[in-house]
Design a protein around this motif. Structure first.
Motif, mmCIF file in Angstrom:
data_model
loop_
_atom_site.group_PDB
_atom_site.id
_atom_site.type_symbol
_atom_site.label_atom_id
_atom_site.label_comp_id
_atom_site.label_asym_id
_atom_site.label_seq_id
_atom_site.Cartn_x
_atom_site.Cartn_y
_atom_site.Cartn_z
ATOM 1 N N GLN A 1 0.857 -1.177 0.000
ATOM 2 C CA GLN A 1 0.000 0.000 0.000
ATOM 3 C C GLN A 1 0.900 1.235 0.000
ATOM 4 O O GLN A 1 1.965 1.228 0.617
ATOM 5 C CB GLN A 1 -0.916 0.002 1.215
ATOM 6 N N PRO A 2 0.517 2.293 -0.706
ATOM 7 C CA PRO A 2 1.419 3.449 -0.917
ATOM 8 C C PRO A 2 2.076 3.985 0.339
ATOM 9 O O PRO A 2 3.294 4.207 0.359
ATOM 10 C CB PRO A 2 0.497 4.480 -1.565
ATOM 11 N N GLU A 3 1.319 4.219 1.425
ATOM 12 C CA GLU A 3 1.889 4.845 2.613
ATOM 13 C C GLU A 3 2.905 3.925 3.298
ATOM 14 O O GLU A 3 3.979 4.359 3.702
ATOM 15 C CB GLU A 3 0.770 5.221 3.598
ATOM 16 N N LYS B 1 6.036 3.508 1.121
ATOM 17 C CA LYS B 1 6.888 4.700 1.224
ATOM 18 C C LYS B 1 7.698 4.676 2.531
ATOM 19 O O LYS B 1 8.898 4.990 2.535
ATOM 20 C CB LYS B 1 6.019 5.956 1.157
ATOM 21 N N ASP C 1 8.880 5.338 -10.550
ATOM 22 C CA ASP C 1 8.157 6.406 -9.855
ATOM 23 C C ASP C 1 8.506 6.373 -8.369
ATOM 24 O O ASP C 1 8.349 5.355 -7.714
ATOM 25 C CB ASP C 1 6.651 6.219 -10.047
ATOM 26 N N PRO D 1 4.770 6.025 -6.051
ATOM 27 C CA PRO D 1 3.826 5.210 -6.826
ATOM 28 C C PRO D 1 2.449 5.147 -6.174
ATOM 29 O O PRO D 1 2.324 5.146 -4.948
ATOM 30 C CB PRO D 1 4.483 3.834 -6.838
ATOM 31 N N ASP D 2 1.442 5.099 -7.019
ATOM 32 C CA ASP D 2 0.091 4.902 -6.499
ATOM 33 C C ASP D 2 -0.190 3.401 -6.414
ATOM 34 O O ASP D 2 0.654 2.574 -6.736
ATOM 35 C CB ASP D 2 -0.933 5.618 -7.379
ATOM 36 N N GLN D 3 -1.414 3.061 -6.009
ATOM 37 C CA GLN D 3 -1.742 1.657 -5.792
ATOM 38 C C GLN D 3 -1.638 0.844 -7.073
ATOM 39 O O GLN D 3 -1.161 -0.300 -7.059
ATOM 40 C CB GLN D 3 -3.155 1.539 -5.213
ATOM 41 N N GLU D 4 -2.048 1.426 -8.201
ATOM 42 C CA GLU D 4 -2.007 0.697 -9.464
ATOM 43 C C GLU D 4 -0.570 0.359 -9.850
ATOM 44 O O GLU D 4 -0.271 -0.773 -10.267
ATOM 45 C CB GLU D 4 -2.663 1.527 -10.564
ATOM 46 N N LYS D 5 0.312 1.306 -9.703
ATOM 47 C CA LYS D 5 1.716 1.062 -10.047
ATOM 48 C C LYS D 5 2.359 0.042 -9.093
ATOM 49 O O LYS D 5 3.179 -0.776 -9.517
ATOM 50 C CB LYS D 5 2.493 2.372 -10.019
#
Length: 809
Positions: A87-89, A92, A136, A139-143
């Protein structure tokens, strides 16, 4: 002549001590201050125990590997098994953790999923370029979903390195600077920097992080050792002082004894610092050992002093006799105990040599401290009152001695039957003993890092590094396709064993190069064929020169290559069979005239070191038994007395070995120490009893039975007291979180308990049963060494008696 020498010598010792009380106390204080000043030189170990001597073949191979590729134990790994990582957060935060760690000077580099790179064929040259898998930075969830799919399905190179074979967990690899791996900087980085960062990530994301790797394990394991030193000392002092007070019911006697052993503990730390030895899992045991061994000295000295006071009430005469009679006996018993520890010096293991040296020095030191401090302190005090002597009349002690006498008088057959039964059962148990060379078996099972070890062992199929060094005997021989194919065949064979993880070598880089040449198609993750080898290997060599990828797996000359795998915690017998099969396969794949292949690595060296250690300790124990036998023969001048004296001491060792077999306690570096330690201590009771027995023979005109019973009554109480103290003292080690220390404490305690019963029941029974064949007047009448001097007083000058009486308070 010997008797006169002994009396004269101890007369001089008594005079010296009682004439120079103030000077001796000043000298002890000065020596204690000096020893305390040496504490600053104490060092805690930052390396694993290497049990093999430096010149051993396996150690030479390991050193050759280290010279070629550097220390392989510089990897710390952080693992996560949580789907929320992608998940993005959370992703990261995980990536930022890796970046933050990469900034520390203690870290060479990190390898994490956020900064993975892949090989792409360059268009401008015959080489590959390293490009980020995830381009990226936010990245967002799709990436992230696409990245996760690509990682698990298109990048087999990273299987076992970054993600687990079952694709359920990922990890970050932290490669420490090899210069700090065996220094205190490693501890500072892990304890002060790494762990707080991990805890911060867990609190912010709610994701559990598993940490492991040899530097991490060694650091926390060492910290546990340090923490337990104080725990052991505190418990040893508490337990022994309580038992001491229970026996003597005297705060004064207890306080004097505690002061004596505390000074002994201070000296033991001082000796470690003075010799610049490291504090290891073994040397950490020495301070509490000094407490446990020192208290019996105090018991013998104080008990004899109070017996003399009760007999005639003259303090000066009592102090003379304490020094003369008990001083001589405790000297011999401490020498034999120190000899048990000193046999470790004869091994070729640095770890055991240091342990044996420090332990034996401090055992003699605590004897001297006891001999000096107790008579001197009592000489300044008032004569003990009746309440301090009441323990000498305890009914339960008298009942215990009466029970022993009844058993020896009327139940000798029962004693022999019980002895033979225990011996037979022990032999059966001994055949069930197994050998263990596990690096992690003795680690604290309730520690967080131990559960982390098990996590990585399950997810990544191994945790202990095992290395195979391939010498092609020619420069640039590694990158020959024939060599790569041989290495690949060996790697595939290794991976067939459940005990090993996926292997890593230059072969994976070449396979990855072929995959990159065919535009990243994972179906081409394989070695090039004979048609492809020219251009694929040229690409791989060119790329490795530019990216430095190959340097971790091939040396600068191209002659040496390494194959790395990780091993599960494997039983020794199973490992031996695997090694045998592995060596047979190596011999088949790699012709000896063209290749030299060696198996090495920390796990392998520890496994071999354990076997070497066991063989050496069996030799040292045999030597200790031989030395004690020679000592007995010299002391009593009767060959048959050797057998009589050794049987009660060897039997407990056999019983303990049998118990280990029945209880499943393996032979390992910690438990093999039990036998030398216990033998060195238990033989003390035998010496006390036989010495008193010989003296009673002289007094009772060679009446065997009367002498045996008199010796039993005289020494039984002190032997019982000291054995109980030793039993509970060594039991203190069972509170340890280290399995080996727990086993050591429990087994030594059990052995000493068996030894006490053997010396109080079996030894007198043997003397009575063999009375006609061993009661030789000529040999026993004139022993080579007078252990307990005869009842002649050792006179002091009238002025000395007056001085002692004046200083009584």
């Amino acid at each position: 002549m010997n008797k006169l020498f002994s009396i004269g010598f101890w007369s001089a010792v008594a005079r010296f001590i009682l004439r120079n009380r103030t000077l001796i106390i000043i000298a002890i204080v000065a020596a204690t201050v000096f020893m305390a000043m040496q504490w600053k030189h104490m060092r805690f170990t930052y390396t694993e125990a290497n049990l093999l001597p430096d010149n051993h073949e396996f150690n030479k191979e390991y050193q050759s590997f280290l010279d070629t590729f550097g220390d392989e134990g510089n990897l710390v790994i952080l693992g996560v098994k949580d789907t929320s990582l992608f998940q993005p957060e959370v992703f990261k935060a995980w990536h930022n953790l890796s970046k933050r760690l990469n900034e520390y000077p203690s870290v060479d580099f990190t390898l994490s999923i956020g900064d993975l790179q892949t090989l792409e064929k360059r268009k401008d040259s015959a080489a590959f370029a390293l490009v980020p898998v995830l381009k990226d930075t936010m990245p967002d969830q799709e990436k992230l979903d696409r990245f996760k799919y690509e990682l698990f399905n298109k990048l087999p190179f990273y299987e076992g390195l970054v993600y687990s074979p079952n694709k359920e967990s990922v990890r970050t690899a932290i490669y420490l600077n090899k210069e700090i791996v065996n220094t205190s900087e490693r501890k500072d980085f892990i304890v002060e920097d790494l762990i707080p960062l991990i805890e911060k990530f867990e609190s912010e994301t709610g994701v559990e992080v598993y940490a492991s790797g040899m530097p991490y394990i060694r650091t926390l394991n060492s910290q546990n050792i340090i923490d337990e030193i104080g725990l052991f000392i505190g418990w040893a002092l508490g337990v022994t002082s309580l038992i001491f007070f229970f026996f003597f019911r005297s705060f004064r006697a207890t306080f004097i004894s505690m002061i004596t052993v505390i000074i002994g503990v201070m000296w033991s730390f001082g000796v470690l610092g003075l010799l610049h030895y490291e504090i290891t899992v073994l040397t950490a045991l020495i301070p509490p050992l000094i407490i446990v061994i020192g208290i019996p000295n105090c018991i013998f000295l104080i008990n004899k002093y109070q017996q003399e006071i009760k007999l005639h009430g003259n303090q000066a005469k009592s102090l003379q006799r304490v020094i003369a009679k008990v001083g001589n006996a405790t000297l011999m018993t401490n020498v034999t105990t120190a000899s048990g520890f000193a046999t470790f010096i004869l091994t070729n293991s640095k770890l055991l040599k240091e342990f044996g040296t420090v332990a034996s020095i401090n055992i003699i030191a605590i004897f001297l401290l006891s001999l000096f401090i107790i008579p001197i302190v009592y000489s300044y005090m008032a004569v003990p009152k009746y309440k301090h002597l009441k323990h000498l009349n305890k009914r339960w002690i008298g009942s215990f001695v009466d029970w022993m006498e009844r058993m020896v008088k009327g139940h000798r057959i029962a004693i022999y039957v019980a002895t033979i039964s225990l011996l037979c059962a022990s032999i059966v148990g001994i055949y069930n003993i197994k050998l263990s060379g596990s690096l992690i078996e003795d680690m604290p099972k309730n520690a967080g890092f131990y559960s982390d070890i098990k996590f990585f062992e399950k997810e990544y199929e191994g945790i202990m590094p095992l290395e195979i060094l391939v010498d092609t005997k020619r420069k640039k021989g590694v990158m020959k396709l024939a060599t790569l194919k041989r290495m690949n065949e060996l790697q595939e064979y290794i991976e067939e064993f459940d005990e090993f993880s996926n292997t890593t070598s230059v072969v994976e880089l070449v396979k990855y190069s072929k995959q990159a040449y065919y535009n990243g198609n994972p179906e081409y993750f394989q070695l090039p064929n004979s048609q492809e080898r020219t251009f694929i290997l040229s690409y791989a060599k060119s790329s490795s020169d530019q990216t430095g990828l190959i340097s971790s797996y091939v040396d600068s000359t191209g002659q040496f290559a390494r194959i790395t795998t990780f091993m599960k915690d494997t039983p020794t017998e199973r490992f031996d069979r695997i090694e045998e099969d592995l060596r047979a396969k190596i011999a088949k794949i790699f012709p000896e005239d063209r290749y030299d292949v060696s198996i090495t690595g920390k796990a392998f060296i520890f496994e071999k070191g354990t076997k070497y250690l066991v063989n050496n300790l069996i030799l040292s124990l045999s030597l200790a038994i031989l030395l004690i036998a020679i000592f007995m023969a010299w002391m009593f001048r009767n060959i048959k007395m050797i057998a009589v004296s050794l049987i009660p001491n060897l039997l407990p060792l056999l019983i303990t070995a049998g118990l280990m077999g029945f209880l499943g306690v393996p032979i390992k570096p910690s438990t093999i120490l039990v036998f030398s330690i216990a033998f060195g201590i238990s033989v003390d009771d035998t010496i006390h009893f036989l010495a008193k027995y010989r003296q009673e023979l002289m007094v009772n005109n060679w009446k065997i039975k009367k002498s045996v019973y008199a010796a039993l009554k005289e020494t039984g109480v002190s032997m019982f007291y000291t054995s109980i103290v030793l039993f509970f003292g060594f039991s203190v080690f069972t509170i340890s979180s280290f399995g080996g220390t727990v086993a050591l404490g429990a087994l030594v305690s059990a052995t000493l308990l068996f030894a006490m019963l053997a010396n109080l029941l079996l030894l007198p029974s043997l003397l009575l049963s063999l009375e006609r064949s061993i009661a030789n007047k000529e040999t026993l009448k004139k022993p080579a060494l007078e252990i307990i001097p005869e009842t002649q007083e050792i006179p002091l000058d009238e002025s000395e008696l007056e001085v002692l009486e004046e200083t009584e308070v």
